[in-house]
Design an enzyme around this catalytic site. Structure first.
Site, PDB file in Angstrom:
ATOM      1  N   HIS A 117      10.126  -7.709  42.683  1.00  0.00           N
ATOM      2  CA  HIS A 117       9.968  -6.374  43.194  1.00  0.00           C
ATOM      3  C   HIS A 117      10.236  -6.310  44.770  1.00  0.00           C
ATOM      4  O   HIS A 117       9.621  -5.617  45.630  1.00  0.00           O
ATOM      5  CB  HIS A 117       8.285  -5.942  43.205  1.00  0.00           C
ATOM      6  CG  HIS A 117       7.973  -5.687  41.946  1.00  0.00           C
ATOM      7  ND1 HIS A 117       6.621  -5.760  41.482  1.00  0.00           N
ATOM      8  CD2 HIS A 117       8.391  -5.121  40.822  1.00  0.00           C
ATOM      9  CE1 HIS A 117       6.245  -5.449  40.262  1.00  0.00           C
ATOM     10  NE2 HIS A 117       7.567  -5.083  39.900  1.00  0.00           N
ATOM     11  N   GLU A 147      13.594   2.464  45.446  1.00  0.00           N
ATOM     12  CA  GLU A 147      14.257   1.085  45.401  1.00  0.00           C
ATOM     13  C   GLU A 147      15.855   1.444  45.496  1.00  0.00           C
ATOM     14  O   GLU A 147      16.688   0.639  45.848  1.00  0.00           O
ATOM     15  CB  GLU A 147      14.017   0.347  44.261  1.00  0.00           C
ATOM     16  CG  GLU A 147      12.591  -0.206  44.374  1.00  0.00           C
ATOM     17  CD  GLU A 147      12.060  -0.863  43.048  1.00  0.00           C
ATOM     18  OE1 GLU A 147      12.397  -1.940  42.680  1.00  0.00           O
ATOM     19  OE2 GLU A 147      11.354  -0.301  42.423  1.00  0.00           O
ATOM     20  N   ARG A 150       1.121  -7.662  31.276  1.00  0.00           N
ATOM     21  CA  ARG A 150       1.121  -9.238  31.543  1.00  0.00           C
ATOM     22  C   ARG A 150      -0.295  -9.311  31.965  1.00  0.00           C
ATOM     23  O   ARG A 150      -0.952  -8.801  32.872  1.00  0.00           O
ATOM     24  CB  ARG A 150       2.145  -9.436  32.661  1.00  0.00           C
ATOM     25  CG  ARG A 150       3.483  -9.026  32.394  1.00  0.00           C
ATOM     26  CD  ARG A 150       4.422  -9.704  33.324  1.00  0.00           C
ATOM     27  NE  ARG A 150       5.953  -9.451  32.943  1.00  0.00           N
ATOM     28  CZ  ARG A 150       6.609  -8.468  34.041  1.00  0.00           C
ATOM     29  NH1 ARG A 150       5.810  -8.104  35.062  1.00  0.00           N
ATOM     30  NH2 ARG A 150       7.629  -8.012  33.622  1.00  0.00           N
ATOM     31  N   ASN A 180      21.266   0.054  37.255  1.00  0.00           N
ATOM     32  CA  ASN A 180      20.335  -1.234  36.938  1.00  0.00           C
ATOM     33  C   ASN A 180      20.296  -1.317  35.186  1.00  0.00           C
ATOM     34  O   ASN A 180      20.390  -0.497  34.471  1.00  0.00           O
ATOM     35  CB  ASN A 180      19.141  -0.719  37.107  1.00  0.00           C
ATOM     36  CG  ASN A 180      17.897  -1.736  36.696  1.00  0.00           C
ATOM     37  OD1 ASN A 180      18.217  -2.817  36.137  1.00  0.00           O
ATOM     38  ND2 ASN A 180      16.536  -1.199  36.966  1.00  0.00           N
ATOM     39  N   ARG A 221      21.331  -3.544  40.852  1.00  0.00           N
ATOM     40  CA  ARG A 221      19.958  -4.328  41.130  1.00  0.00           C
ATOM     41  C   ARG A 221      20.160  -5.358  40.138  1.00  0.00           C
ATOM     42  O   ARG A 221      20.328  -5.555  39.079  1.00  0.00           O
ATOM     43  CB  ARG A 221      19.026  -3.547  40.401  1.00  0.00           C
ATOM     44  CG  ARG A 221      17.595  -4.387  40.626  1.00  0.00           C
ATOM     45  CD  ARG A 221      16.478  -3.281  39.947  1.00  0.00           C
ATOM     46  NE  ARG A 221      15.354  -4.114  40.069  1.00  0.00           N
ATOM     47  CZ  ARG A 221      14.581  -4.311  38.868  1.00  0.00           C
ATOM     48  NH1 ARG A 221      14.714  -3.708  37.905  1.00  0.00           N
ATOM     49  NH2 ARG A 221      13.391  -5.053  39.071  1.00  0.00           N
TER      50      ARG A 221
END
Ligand code: ADP
Length: 440
Positions: free
Chosen positions: A206, A412, A267, A17, A116
């Site tokens: 996600h 993941e 956020r 990633n 990813r």
């Protein structure tokens, strides 16, 4: 496309990633898992996997900090001057060899690399072997994820340089699980030509996490894909909810960017779009500055005025009854509950809610607060089970609950590793078929 030299069931997959100045990695020995097919989607039912090592290189471009660990060597923090991703990868390979993370095999035998990739736009609806065309496609999606896709691409190029063309690379997209969301749910009610011209629509993110926990939930309950109806709540630094019907994503809370939806660490989540202009005018900020404010200075951090870290906020609340901290947590849980209610209505009901992500997996208090208003929907939390469920998998609702609740830690990287092997095996099968039909 060559048929990759694959004849083993279990493979060493390096999962990468790559960010702007960081590179997260895991080396996983895994098989593709036993899968079942439904429509266009395969879902994993069982698989075997061994985590050989993991870590992260941070501050690439200068004096980098490398954190590494494996079952054979405890967590270490190292430093080295690493100017780019390529040198970081080379450094990691040397460390893996020296630490003998793969026991009997040389690390040079890494069988495949799974990346990813944040945004696959409308081009990529599933994981895919990386070819020149795929690389161009990821480049085309840069507009949609200008901060992420360029770094993901750098990771692909550096891997190609370090491992050469013989080691297959696979792209696993954060967005692709949500490609099954129907048009009426993914469109914004703005002039339609904006969708046509600029792909203004909800994509969702996600995806690997929502898919992983959905597949795991299905395996835990022994369900067929068509029976897999649940709402997944990924609550980490970034937070999102997904409505999953028949094993497929039918709606999600994040939008064209990860800003929309639930309240998150920094956020804002959902906000009246007119507020952007108002903040810009009143505070004398540019549109970019407001964008940064909504992405980096809002959410738990913005409301509490303290931190985006839920654990610290909960500690603060225990130590002293800080009103703004209480409010931030209350808002966080309220918004999550509101999405669960909305998705239950959209899906015509669901069988379970699954909590995952750092907050969802570890905080019994937050889970309890989110579930507290959902008794009307048939959810009865077993408080004892909920309190005991920290970072592990299991049911947290009572036996007679109509709407079940589960905690399922996300993984993941494992999903990326499995997809990587599956893409390679599929590709090999196709080229074998081509070869044999030529001979015939
Ligand atoms: P990321 O989205 O960056 O992968 P994580 O999924 O690791 O982040 O989630 C990070 C969040 O999880 C932080 O807000 C952190 O405080 C929270 N968290 C981790 N452990 C706990 C805990 N035991 N209790 C409450 N919050 C926790």
């Amino acid at each position: 496309m060559p048929g990759w030299p694959v004849c083993v069931v279990q493979m060493n997959v390096l999962v990468l990633n790559s960010g702007s100045s960081s590179l997260k990695f895991q080396l996983i020995a895994t098989d593709p898992g036993r899968t079942e097919e439904s429509g266009t989607q395969n879902q994993v039912v069982e698989s075997g996997a061994e985590r050989l090592c993991r870590g992260v290189v941070e501050r690439i471009g200068g004096e980098a900090i490398i954190t590494v660990q494996s079952p054979r060597s405890p967590k270490q923090k190292l430093t080295a001057s690493l100017p780019d991703i390529r040198t970081s990868l080379e450094y990691l390979l040397r460390w893996m060899d020296e630490s003998r993370v793969t026991e009997n095999r040389a690390v040079a035998d890494i069988d495949a690399i799974g990346h990813r990739i944040v945004h696959g736009g409308e081009l990529f609806t599933e994981s895919t072997i990386i070819t020149d065309t795929v690389r161009e496609g990821i480049e085309e999606c840069i507009d949609l994820a200008p901060l992420h896709n360029p770094n993901n691409l750098k990771g692909i190029l550096a891997s190609r340089e370090v491992f050469g063309p013989k080691v297959p690379q696979v792209a696993v997209f954060d967005t692709s699980f949500h490609h099954s969301i129907p048009e009426h749910a993914f469109l914004y009610a703005v002039p339609y030509h904006l969708y046509r011209r600029h792909h203004i629509r909800r994509f969702g993110f996600h995806g690997t996490s929502h898919r992983f926990v959905s597949e795991r939930y299905r395996a835990l309950r022994g369900l067929q894909i068509e029976q897999t109806n649940l709402i997944t709540l990924h609550l980490g630094n970034g937070c999102s909810a997904a409505a999953i019907r028949g094993g497929r994503s039918v709606d999600t809370s994040m939008g064209m960017t990860p800003l929309e939806g639930l309240m998150m660490g920094t956020r804002s989540g959902d906000i009246d779009p007119a507020v952007v202009n108002i903040i810009a005018t009143k505070e004398g900020l540019s549109l970019n500055e407001v964008d940064t404010l909504l992405n980096m200075q809002s959410g738990l951090l913005g409301v509490s005025g303290l931190t985006n870290d839920m654990r610290l906020l909960q500690q603060e609340l225990k130590d002293q009854d800080n009103r703004r901290v209480r409010l931030a947590i209350q808002m966080f849980c309220y918004r999550a509950r509101k999405y669960v209610g909305a998705f239950l209505a959209c899906m015509g009901g669901a069988d379970a809610i699954v909590f995952t992500g750092g907050i969802g997996e570890n905080s019994a208090e937050i889970r309890a607060e989110i579930c507290a208003g959902l008794e009307w929907a048939g959810l009865r939390l077993d408080h004892e089970k909920n309190d005991q469920m920290t970072g592990q998998e299991g049911e947290i609702s009572t036996n007679d609950s109509r709407l079940h609740a589960f905690v399922i830690p996300t993984d993941e990287e494992l999903l990326i590793a499995r997809d990587t092997i599956r893409c390679i095996l599929d590709e090999t099968r196709i080229s074998d078929q081509r070869a044999s039909s030529k001979v015939a």
